[in-house]
Design a protein around this motif. Sequence first.
Motif, PDB file in Angstrom:
ATOM      1  N   LYS A  25       0.928  -1.287   0.173  1.00 20.22           N
ATOM      2  CA  LYS A  25      -0.089  -0.063   0.040  1.00 20.22           C
ATOM      3  C   LYS A  25       1.152   1.296   0.117  1.00 20.22           C
ATOM      4  CE  LYS A  25      -3.797  -1.980   2.245  1.00 20.22           C
ATOM      5  NZ  LYS A  25      -4.755  -2.016   3.434  1.00 20.22           N
ATOM      6  N   THR A  26       1.954   1.246   0.934  1.00 19.07           N
ATOM      7  CA  THR A  26       2.840   2.511   0.948  1.00 19.07           C
ATOM      8  C   THR A  26       3.721   2.726  -0.613  1.00 19.07           C
ATOM      9  OG1 THR A  26       2.970   1.785   3.217  1.00 19.07           O
ATOM     10  CG2 THR A  26       4.568   3.371   2.121  1.00 19.07           C
ATOM     11  N   ALA A  27       4.003   1.666  -0.985  1.00 20.39           N
ATOM     12  CA  ALA A  27       4.676   1.605  -2.297  1.00 20.39           C
ATOM     13  C   ALA A  27       3.668   1.941  -3.423  1.00 20.39           C
ATOM     14  CB  ALA A  27       5.376   0.196  -2.788  1.00 20.39           C
ATOM     15  N   GLY A  28       2.592   1.687  -3.551  1.00 20.29           N
ATOM     16  CA  GLY A  28       1.600   2.094  -4.735  1.00 20.29           C
ATOM     17  C   GLY A  28       1.507   3.576  -4.402  1.00 20.29           C
ATOM     18  N   LEU A  29       1.395   4.002  -3.165  1.00 20.33           N
ATOM     19  CA  LEU A  29       0.998   5.445  -2.835  1.00 20.33           C
ATOM     20  C   LEU A  29       2.179   6.359  -3.154  1.00 20.33           C
ATOM     21  CD1 LEU A  29      -0.966   7.508  -1.703  1.00 20.33           C
ATOM     22  CD2 LEU A  29      -0.102   6.992   0.466  1.00 20.33           C
ATOM     23  N   ALA A  30       3.437   5.703  -3.009  1.00 17.51           N
ATOM     24  CA  ALA A  30       4.619   6.378  -3.581  1.00 17.51           C
ATOM     25  C   ALA A  30       4.495   6.426  -5.012  1.00 17.51           C
ATOM     26  CB  ALA A  30       5.706   5.614  -2.763  1.00 17.51           C
ATOM     27  N   VAL A  31       4.578   5.549  -5.610  1.00 16.39           N
ATOM     28  CA  VAL A  31       4.355   5.417  -7.172  1.00 16.39           C
ATOM     29  C   VAL A  31       3.605   6.634  -7.615  1.00 16.39           C
ATOM     30  CG1 VAL A  31       4.001   4.407  -8.961  1.00 16.39           C
ATOM     31  CG2 VAL A  31       5.423   3.239  -7.480  1.00 16.39           C
ATOM     32  N   ALA A  32       2.233   6.491  -6.949  1.00 16.32           N
ATOM     33  CA  ALA A  32       1.181   7.500  -7.647  1.00 16.32           C
ATOM     34  C   ALA A  32       1.531   8.993  -7.306  1.00 16.32           C
ATOM     35  CB  ALA A  32      -0.037   7.245  -6.878  1.00 16.32           C
TER      36      ALA A  32
END
Length: 186
Positions: A25-32
């Motif tokens: 979840k954290t990685a997806g938020l960072a990519v977005a």
Amino acid sequence: MRLIVDRSTRRRGIAVKDHGHPFLKTAGLAVASVCAGVVTEYLLDPDRGRARRARLRDRSAHVGRGMGEGLNGLSRDMTNRGRGMAMAARYRVTGRSADDSVLHDRVRAELGRHASHPHAVQVRVDNGTVTLVGDMLAAEEKATRHAVKRIPGVKSVDAQWTVHEEPGDVPTLQGKGRGHRSPTPS
């Protein structure tokens, strides 16, 4: 990951309940967030951002117009299809009765679809009774007569034409003739 003591089932013991992967979840938020930053920098660039925004605006307007035209076309298509269905239903109810001039035109049109030499046949219509006089090739005679009988408004067909196996010396059957669909067996 949490450990939960589950007392509701027959089995007693400890159940493990997984609530997703917080790292993903954290990685997806960072990519977005990175993507949003790149787009913002791309569009707000002091040197070329104005041209990029104009190009984006123009492309968006073009897509919007294309979608509007497509929806207009779809709307017209659906309107025409609905109107066609209504006319077909009306024709099935009221099309069975037609005056003689309309029947004459319908018969001439049907002759053009089934006979290679439709000009060789004269058509007379009297109160829904169709009289066909002239020359006809044997290969087309049965299908043509059947097609004329099926025309809405035709009560009976009196085929007084002369049937010929081959064009031979018949002047009206000479020449290549009109291209037509091959008769379908019925």
